[in-house]
Motif scaffolding. Structure first.
Motif, PDB file in Angstrom:
ATOM      1  N   LEU A  18      32.581  60.773  -9.695  1.00 27.64           N
ATOM      2  CA  LEU A  18      31.448  61.378 -10.401  1.00 27.64           C
ATOM      3  C   LEU A  18      30.299  60.390 -10.568  1.00 27.64           C
ATOM      4  N   LEU A  19      30.620  59.124 -10.795  1.00 27.89           N
ATOM      5  CA  LEU A  19      29.570  58.118 -11.000  1.00 27.89           C
ATOM      6  C   LEU A  19      28.682  57.962  -9.772  1.00 27.89           C
ATOM      7  N   LYS A  20      29.268  58.116  -8.594  1.00 33.42           N
ATOM      8  CA  LYS A  20      28.500  57.900  -7.370  1.00 33.42           C
ATOM      9  C   LYS A  20      27.465  58.990  -7.120  1.00 33.42           C
ATOM     10  N   VAL A  21      27.660  60.160  -7.711  1.00 33.84           N
ATOM     11  CA  VAL A  21      26.672  61.224  -7.526  1.00 33.84           C
ATOM     12  C   VAL A  21      25.712  61.302  -8.703  1.00 33.84           C
ATOM     13  N   LEU A  22      26.046  60.684  -9.813  1.00 30.33           N
ATOM     14  CA  LEU A  22      25.138  60.686 -10.965  1.00 30.33           C
ATOM     15  C   LEU A  22      23.986  59.723 -10.778  1.00 30.33           C
ATOM     16  N   LEU A  23      24.249  58.610 -10.092  1.00 31.17           N
ATOM     17  CA  LEU A  23      23.250  57.549  -9.943  1.00 31.17           C
ATOM     18  C   LEU A  23      23.040  57.248  -8.469  1.00 31.17           C
ATOM     19  N   PRO A  63       7.531  54.046  -8.894  1.00 27.52           N
ATOM     20  CA  PRO A  63       6.936  55.385  -8.988  1.00 27.52           C
ATOM     21  C   PRO A  63       7.747  56.282  -9.908  1.00 27.52           C
ATOM     22  N   PRO A  64       7.129  57.319 -10.469  1.00 24.82           N
ATOM     23  CA  PRO A  64       7.845  58.247 -11.362  1.00 24.82           C
ATOM     24  C   PRO A  64       8.783  59.144 -10.564  1.00 24.82           C
ATOM     25  N   PRO A  65       9.762  59.779 -11.257  1.00 24.17           N
ATOM     26  CA  PRO A  65      10.700  60.663 -10.557  1.00 24.17           C
ATOM     27  C   PRO A  65      10.039  61.857  -9.894  1.00 24.17           C
ATOM     28  N   SER A  66       8.803  62.205 -10.310  1.00 28.82           N
ATOM     29  CA  SER A  66       8.127  63.362  -9.728  1.00 28.82           C
ATOM     30  C   SER A  66       7.859  63.180  -8.238  1.00 28.82           C
ATOM     31  N   THR A  67       7.959  61.933  -7.736  1.00 28.64           N
ATOM     32  CA  THR A  67       7.727  61.694  -6.306  1.00 28.64           C
ATOM     33  C   THR A  67       8.982  61.895  -5.468  1.00 28.64           C
ATOM     34  N   VAL A  68      10.136  62.034  -6.129  1.00 30.00           N
ATOM     35  CA  VAL A  68      11.399  62.161  -5.399  1.00 30.00           C
ATOM     36  C   VAL A  68      11.382  63.434  -4.551  1.00 30.00           C
ATOM     37  N   GLY A  69      11.664  63.288  -3.269  1.00 29.07           N
ATOM     38  CA  GLY A  69      11.710  64.429  -2.376  1.00 29.07           C
ATOM     39  C   GLY A  69      10.349  64.928  -1.916  1.00 29.07           C
ATOM     40  N   SER A  70       9.285  64.263  -2.354  1.00 28.37           N
ATOM     41  CA  SER A  70       7.927  64.694  -1.975  1.00 28.37           C
ATOM     42  C   SER A  70       7.380  63.778  -0.890  1.00 28.37           C
ATOM     43  N   SER A  71       6.548  64.345  -0.033  1.00 27.34           N
ATOM     44  CA  SER A  71       5.889  63.546   0.996  1.00 27.34           C
ATOM     45  C   SER A  71       4.711  62.829   0.366  1.00 27.34           C
ATOM     46  N   CYS A  72       4.624  61.536   0.607  1.00 27.35           N
ATOM     47  CA  CYS A  72       3.579  60.716  -0.009  1.00 27.35           C
ATOM     48  C   CYS A  72       2.912  59.846   1.048  1.00 27.35           C
ATOM     49  N   VAL A 122      23.608  69.666  -2.977  1.00 25.41           N
ATOM     50  CA  VAL A 122      23.019  71.003  -2.934  1.00 25.41           C
ATOM     51  C   VAL A 122      21.851  71.050  -1.960  1.00 25.41           C
ATOM     52  N   ALA A 123      21.123  69.947  -1.880  1.00 29.79           N
ATOM     53  CA  ALA A 123      19.956  69.925  -1.002  1.00 29.79           C
ATOM     54  C   ALA A 123      20.327  70.125   0.463  1.00 29.79           C
ATOM     55  N   SER A 124      21.582  69.800   0.827  1.00 30.15           N
ATOM     56  CA  SER A 124      21.997  69.972   2.222  1.00 30.15           C
ATOM     57  C   SER A 124      22.389  71.409   2.534  1.00 30.15           C
ATOM     58  N   GLY A 125      22.591  72.232   1.501  1.00 28.13           N
ATOM     59  CA  GLY A 125      22.882  73.647   1.697  1.00 28.13           C
ATOM     60  C   GLY A 125      24.298  73.959   2.116  1.00 28.13           C
ATOM     61  N   THR A 126      25.248  73.039   1.928  1.00 26.78           N
ATOM     62  CA  THR A 126      26.630  73.265   2.359  1.00 26.78           C
ATOM     63  C   THR A 126      27.538  73.746   1.239  1.00 26.78           C
ATOM     64  N   ALA A 127      27.070  73.727   0.010  1.00 24.68           N
ATOM     65  CA  ALA A 127      27.931  74.058  -1.124  1.00 24.68           C
ATOM     66  C   ALA A 127      28.013  75.571  -1.334  1.00 24.68           C
ATOM     67  N   VAL A 128      29.187  76.041  -1.798  1.00 28.99           N
ATOM     68  CA  VAL A 128      29.380  77.431  -2.191  1.00 28.99           C
ATOM     69  C   VAL A 128      29.110  77.538  -3.686  1.00 28.99           C
ATOM     70  N   HIS A 129      28.246  78.449  -4.073  1.00 31.34           N
ATOM     71  CA  HIS A 129      27.850  78.573  -5.475  1.00 31.34           C
ATOM     72  C   HIS A 129      28.672  79.656  -6.163  1.00 31.34           C
ATOM     73  N   GLU A 150      17.967  60.837  -9.280  1.00 34.99           N
ATOM     74  CA  GLU A 150      19.028  61.339  -8.412  1.00 34.99           C
ATOM     75  C   GLU A 150      19.274  62.817  -8.657  1.00 34.99           C
ATOM     76  N   GLY A 151      19.248  63.247  -9.915  1.00 38.88           N
ATOM     77  CA  GLY A 151      19.427  64.663 -10.216  1.00 38.88           C
ATOM     78  C   GLY A 151      18.319  65.516  -9.637  1.00 38.88           C
ATOM     79  N   ARG A 152      17.114  65.002  -9.679  1.00 36.67           N
ATOM     80  CA  ARG A 152      15.993  65.743  -9.088  1.00 36.67           C
ATOM     81  C   ARG A 152      16.158  65.848  -7.581  1.00 36.67           C
ATOM     82  N   ARG A 153      16.634  64.759  -6.959  1.00 34.24           N
ATOM     83  CA  ARG A 153      16.839  64.789  -5.508  1.00 34.24           C
ATOM     84  C   ARG A 153      17.920  65.791  -5.132  1.00 34.24           C
ATOM     85  N   ARG A 154      18.964  65.874  -5.959  1.00 33.00           N
ATOM     86  CA  ARG A 154      20.079  66.780  -5.674  1.00 33.00           C
ATOM     87  C   ARG A 154      19.805  68.212  -6.132  1.00 33.00           C
ATOM     88  N   LYS A 155      18.655  68.427  -6.758  1.00 35.91           N
ATOM     89  CA  LYS A 155      18.255  69.751  -7.238  1.00 35.91           C
ATOM     90  C   LYS A 155      19.197  70.254  -8.336  1.00 35.91           C
TER      91      LYS A 155
END
Length: 1123
Positions: free
Chosen positions: A391-396, A1022-1031, A753-760, A711-716
């Motif tokens: 769990l720690l490896k996906v939290l951070l 940079p702030p977390p708002s840049t995560v996953g955004s093109s800059c 989740v960002a990879s789209g392989t998970a079953v919800h 990391e949470g923002r990146r993982r959606k």
């Protein structure tokens, strides 16, 4: 004298029936020496040597001229016997052949284990062994290393430990007539200490008093410090630019038991603090022991009396799990009041005075959930477990480790109170939405900070790091967007440190401490007067080696006199070298330099810290009064510090030697003054130690939460709605705090989740679920996912779902598969029943209980009935949870449960084969897919066919495939350097550059309004708002050139740039754009357009890599002037 163990420690070890085995027969007469009164000073007195106080040194060292009267006795005291017994037990674990041979030569008639009849084993008054025995008597359970010249030596028992665990060879080989002796070179001391402390041993280090020693007298010695597991040796650190790696502190742990449950007390000597966790379950206590290495373990006598009424602890019922954990460790028993007795033992262990006090860091809280059970922590990867997603490896993110990772781990294992969880969540939310740049969040170990300041060994590097911590706190306070984040972090830091500090007081004290460091420490590069001395006729390396250890550490204003004296002595040395050596060199150069002719040069003798003349064949065969002859006559052979001639080619003169002595005295005085100032600063900051500890912990928490938000923002992931439980039965479940948990779009935490392989899955839980499903249908994964989401929610973290509504549970318990425990003599079913007992005894209406495949380890009929009874018990408690099973006979039992809901993991028929969908549905699934699973795992077809035939012959009439949906489903009704301030001209240029970037990008994107070019300072991220955004970003290099690039990972790109040589202090401007294609176009456009406007670019060639942006797309009126 300081002792460690009481008599209880002796009689509590049943394996030792008598002390007779400790001694050789007949007993040898020995002298029991009283410790010298000179050795009874406090550790603060021992440290006076560091200040260069010669008188103080005499007061704390032992010498042969000051002998202590001894009193003979024929027996050892009970305390001496307990220490020898302690060492004897540890020596029995030694395995190396060389160590075992040394152990055979020990005699347990003194604390060193020396046999006086052996060679070098004498304990005669005043000799080195006698002196070491005096030190050993102060710290009898520490390995003693005594400085003797260029080595640290150990004798007797300590030598055996050194050979076994530090990989050292015994002195003198393995001669049977010699006392055990071993040691390590001075240069290898830290490695030896690391080896010993890593194996759980404490070390007492004895240093020699440096300097000349009168004839026929022994060098004085003093205890310079201690190295404990989790608390390294820091003596001498103030004088070197060395960053000591400080491990996680190891506490002394005491465990007792009362009517409330188990109690665990952890005492941290370095921090002078203790934490007390009361009312623990056995499983929670074992979890804490597994996650925290301890220096010493003490068990209270109350543990011997268990629920079964027997004094044989761990044999029956409760206590077996704890006994299994403790039996593999070294521990001692104790009696009396738990806390007071344990504190006394800690003072004995570390040699502390009785007046030393320890503060309680526990923050009282009524709404704090219970710590995780061991099974829960391992099955969701909160504790690293083979085969379980961590769990720690996906939290951070992977770049976040060390102290922030430890904080998150401890938070998961010990969830915070409801109000603190809300503060953590609010902080993470704010971090994920801020648009300004953030500090780097410098992390400093609180234990390291406290020890270095207390021992007055903080060096220049540590002071710079402390100032970075303080300045980052002040930066957040000054910034309007970050000050709210700083205020929110106050309460979590209070809980973590036990220190309650008012916000304004905290900020003011940070100002004071930062200013104090800034006034003393040299943080500017423009102090040119602190440059190393330079003379044309003396090698620069000589001055660098002599002066680099103290120059540039403190501001020149504090050492003006010392700097002046060094400069004058350097000039005098240069003059002496010029007058005595240069005429000789000129003479040699003037002579014919044929093969085999005269040679001579001025050389820096690094080993001897001197500048000498090195030459040969330069003496004239006939003296004729020519130039240089007078100087040649004045030369004399060079000698080292021990009075030995260095070599036939090395020469000096009386004038040069006098100048060297004067120069060395000046540099030593300057170095001593710098060390004195650094120690004075340590003393000054000790008055604000609580503020420094609070600030360092605050930044650790800030970095942990910031990294998680990114990391949470990146993982959606999303922030859940976290509410307390409601006691109003008429309350609307979603109107605040009812007993309901709803997870929409839940995915396994180990999938991205960002990879789209998970079953919800959507889980709407208002009561207990009875879950069925096929093998491989996702039952275990669903339980792990729900457990992780609930735990993350009550800790204030983001959860892997589309939306979440989570009540603040008082406990979260997950039971998965059990294994047998041969050590405890328990089968897998016994282990499972032990865990089930713990769960049902603690489950309340505010608990979340998750049990996977209950009663799988016994025969079906009785296992089914036990499972049904457990379900009834949990249903009566009103807890939320899931019990999964393959025991379908449970549906035929006359259960009295009223609020159990039937759920199943779905399956579907695809081309005649039943396959799982991994979706949670209503109803009961009686299909196990056992045959399909066996076939998929390679079981021979003949075995599967025979199994199918047997199944049809016996169970065909009862077989029911697919998901059965009952007509009525029972449901519930419920750096190192200070950041220099940019001058106004730099700010103006930055604004002009930002304006030009916005102008160019706005025309390209057809959005001239609303674009904003944001800045990132030299030590900001940079702030977390840049995560996953093109800059698109522009790096402002220290050489005034610009580098333009684009990325989808701005933080990673910035770290990569700053990792390169010379770019550590680079600032950035960035712009968020829509899509990578647009970012590439704008990158090329900026490269070409900014170059046309006169900006100097480092990557101009990159503008030719693409076909767009190369021609001017701006009119003359659009071009921004840079003048």
């Amino acid at each position: 004298m300081h002792w460690i163990a009481s008599r209880n420690a002796v009689v509590s070890l049943p394996r030792w029936r008598s002390f007779a085995f400790l001694f050789r027969s007949p007993f040898r007469t020995h002298s029991s020496l009283k410790p010298s009164p000179l050795l009874l000073n406090t550790r603060y007195s021992e440290r006076r040597y560091c200040l260069g106080d010669g008188k103080a040194v005499k007061g704390i060292t032992t010498a042969s001229s000051k002998k202590v009267k001894t009193k003979s006795t024929d027996v050892l005291t009970d305390k001496d016997l307990s220490h020898l017994l302690w060492w004897k037990e540890r020596l029995q674990t030694c395995k190396k052949p060389s160590t075992l041979q040394l152990i055979e030569r020990l005699m347990y008639t003194n604390l060193l284990g020396l046999d006086p009849s052996l060679r070098n084993g004498s304990l005669k008054d005043g000799n080195l062994n006698w002196e070491m025995l005096q030190f050993k008597s102060r710290f009898p359970r520490e390995v003693l290393l005594c400085r003797v010249g260029d080595f640290y030596e150990a004798i007797g028992i300590d030598a055996c430990i050194l050979v076994e665990y530090a990989g050292l060879n015994p002195f003198g080989g393995l001669r049977s007539d010699s006392a055990p002796k071993a040691g390590c070179p001075v240069v290898n001391l830290r490695q030896t200490l690391d080896d010993l402390t890593r194996n759980g041993y404490s070390v007492c280090i004895v240093e020699e008093v440096q300097g000349p020693t009168p004839a026929r007298s022994r060098k004085g010695r003093f205890i310079s410090g201690h190295a404990h597991p989790g608390s390294p040796y820091v003596y001498g650190l103030v004088g070197v630019d060395h960053d000591l790696d400080f491990p996680e502190p190891m506490p002394v742990v005491g465990i007792s038991r009362s009517a409330r449950g188990y109690c665990m007390i952890s005492i941290f000597e370095t921090m002078k603090a203790y934490s007390l966790d009361d009312g623990l379950t056995e499983e929670a206590l074992v979890t804490k022991l597994r996650t925290r290495r301890c220096h010493h373990l003490f068990l209270h006598a109350s543990l011997r009396h268990n629920a079964s009424g027997t004094c044989r602890w761990g044999e029956f019922g409760e206590g077996g799990l704890l006994w299994g954990e403790c039996s593999g460790r070294n521990f001692e028993w104790f009696e009396g009041d738990t806390l007071s007795e344990l504190l006394l033992k800690v003072k004995d262990v570390y040699g502390l005075d009785d007046e030393v006090s320890f503060r309680n860091v526990n923050v009282p809280s009524e709404n704090r959930p219970r710590p995780l059970h061991l099974g829960t922590a391992t099955q969701i990867g909160a504790l690293p477990t083979e085969g379980i997603p961590c769990l720690l490896k996906v939290l951070l993110p992977s770049t976040c480790s060390g102290l922030p990772s430890l904080y998150v781990r401890d938070l998961l294992l010990n969830p915070p109170a409801y109000d603190i969880a809300l503060k953590i969540q609010e902080t993470c939310k704010l971090m994920s939405t801020i648009t300004c740049s953030v500090p780097e969040f410098t992390c400093v170990s609180s234990a390291k900070l406290v020890k270095l300041l207390e021992q007055r060994e903080a060096n220049y590097i540590e002071f710079c790091r402390i100032k970075h911590v303080l300045d980052e706190v002040l930066h957040m306070h000054r910034h309007p967007e970050l000050v709210e984040m700083l205020k929110l972090l106050m309460e979590p830091t209070w809980v973590a440190t036990g220190l309650k500090i008012d916000f304004e007081t905290f900020v003011n004290e940070c100002h004071w401490a930062s200013d104090s460091i800034g006034e003393m420490i040299s943080l500017d590069d423009d102090e040119s007067h602190q440059n190393v001395s330079k003379c044309a006729n003396i090698p620069n390396e000589f001055f660098y080696d002599m002066e680099s250890s103290w120059r540039g550490r403190v501001k020149g204003i504090h050492i003006e006199e010392e700097i002046t004296q060094v400069a004058k002595s350097a000039e005098a040395l240069s003059l002496a070298v010029t007058e005595d050596f240069h005429p000789i060199i000129s003479r040699i150069k003037a002579m014919a330099a044929s093969l085999g002719g005269s040679k001579g040069e001025i050389v820096y003798a690094k080993e001897h810290e001197s500048v000498w003349f090195k030459g040969k064949r330069f003496t004239p065969s006939v003296w004729g009064g020519t130039a240089g002859e007078e100087q040649i006559k004045q030369l004399k052979p060079a000698f080292d510090s021990k009075g030995k001639k260095v070599g036939e080619e090395w020469f000096t003169s009386q004038k040069v030697e006098a100048a060297l002595v004067r120069y060395h005295e000046a540099t030593e005085n300057a170095n001593a003054r710098v060390l004195e100032l650094l120690r004075e600063l340590s003393t000054k900051l000790q008055t604000k130690i609580n503020v420094l500890v609070f600030a360092s912990m605050l930044l650790v928490i800030a970095k942990a939460l910031f990294s998680h938000a990114c990391e949470g923002r990146r993982r959606k992931w999303v922030f859940p709605t976290l509410v307390g439980f409601s006691t109003d039965e008429a309350a609307n479940p979603l109107d605040g705090g009812a007993t309901r948990m709803k997870l929409t779009g839940l995915s396994p935490y180990w999938f991205d989740v960002a990879s789209g392989t998970a079953v919800h899955n959507t889980v709407d839980m208002q009561s207990l679920f009875l879950l069925t499903g096929p093998n491989g249908g996702g039952k275990s994964s669903l339980l792990r996912s729900i457990c992780a989401a609930a735990l993350l929610g009550i800790c204030g973290f983001m959860v892997p779902a589309e939306s979440a509504y989570i009540p603040h549970f008082d406990s979260i318990m997950l039971h998965m598969k059990s294994y047998d425990s041969p050590v405890d003599g328990k089968s897998s079913f016994q282990v499972e029943m032990s865990e089930i007992r713990s769960i049902v005894s603690q489950a309340t209406s505010r608990s979340l209980v998750l049990i996977d495949e209950i009663c799988r380890g016994t025969e079906t009929a009785k296992g089914t009935c036990i499972a049904g009874s457990v379900i009834e018990n949990l249903d009566a408690s009103g807890c939320l949870g899931i019990v999964s099973t393959h025991l379908h006979g449970i549906f035929d039992l006359p259960l009295t449960a009223k609020n159990v809901t039937y759920k199943a993991m779905g399956a579907q028929n695809v081309e005649g084969q039943t396959k799982p969908t991994w979706k949670l549905t209503d109803g009961v699934c009686r299909e196990s897919l056992a045959f399909e699973t066996a076939k998929r795992e390679g079981v021979p077809e003949t075995i599967i066919q025979r199994a199918e035939a047997l199944y049809i012959s016996v169970y065909a009439k009862d077989a029911s495939f697919g998901v059965v949906r009952p007509n009525k489903t029972e449901t519930s009704s419920n750096s190192g350097r200070e950041i220099s301030k940019p001058v106004s001209s730099e700010r103006s240029l930055e604004k002009d550059l930002a304006k030009a970037i916005v102008k160019i990008c706005g025309i390209k994107m057809n959005e001239p309004v609303g674009l904003e070019c944001l800045s990132i300072g030299a030590r900001e991220l940079p702030p977390p708002s840049t995560v996953g955004s093109s800059c698109v970003y522009v790096m402002k290099r220290p050489d005034k050139r610009l580098y333009i690039g684009q990325t989808d990972d701005l933080e990673g790109r910035i770290r990569a740039h700053r990792a390169k040589e010379g770019l550590q202090g680079s600032g950035f401007l960035y712009l968020v754009v829509q899509g990578k294609s647009m970012a590439c176009q704008i990158e090329t456009l900026l490269i070409n357009q900014l170059h046309e406007q006169g900006y100097s670019l480092a990557n101009l060639a990159d503008g030719k890599h693409r076909n767009f942006g190369t021609s001017s797309s701006l009119t003359a009126s659009d071009v921004v002037s840079i003048s």
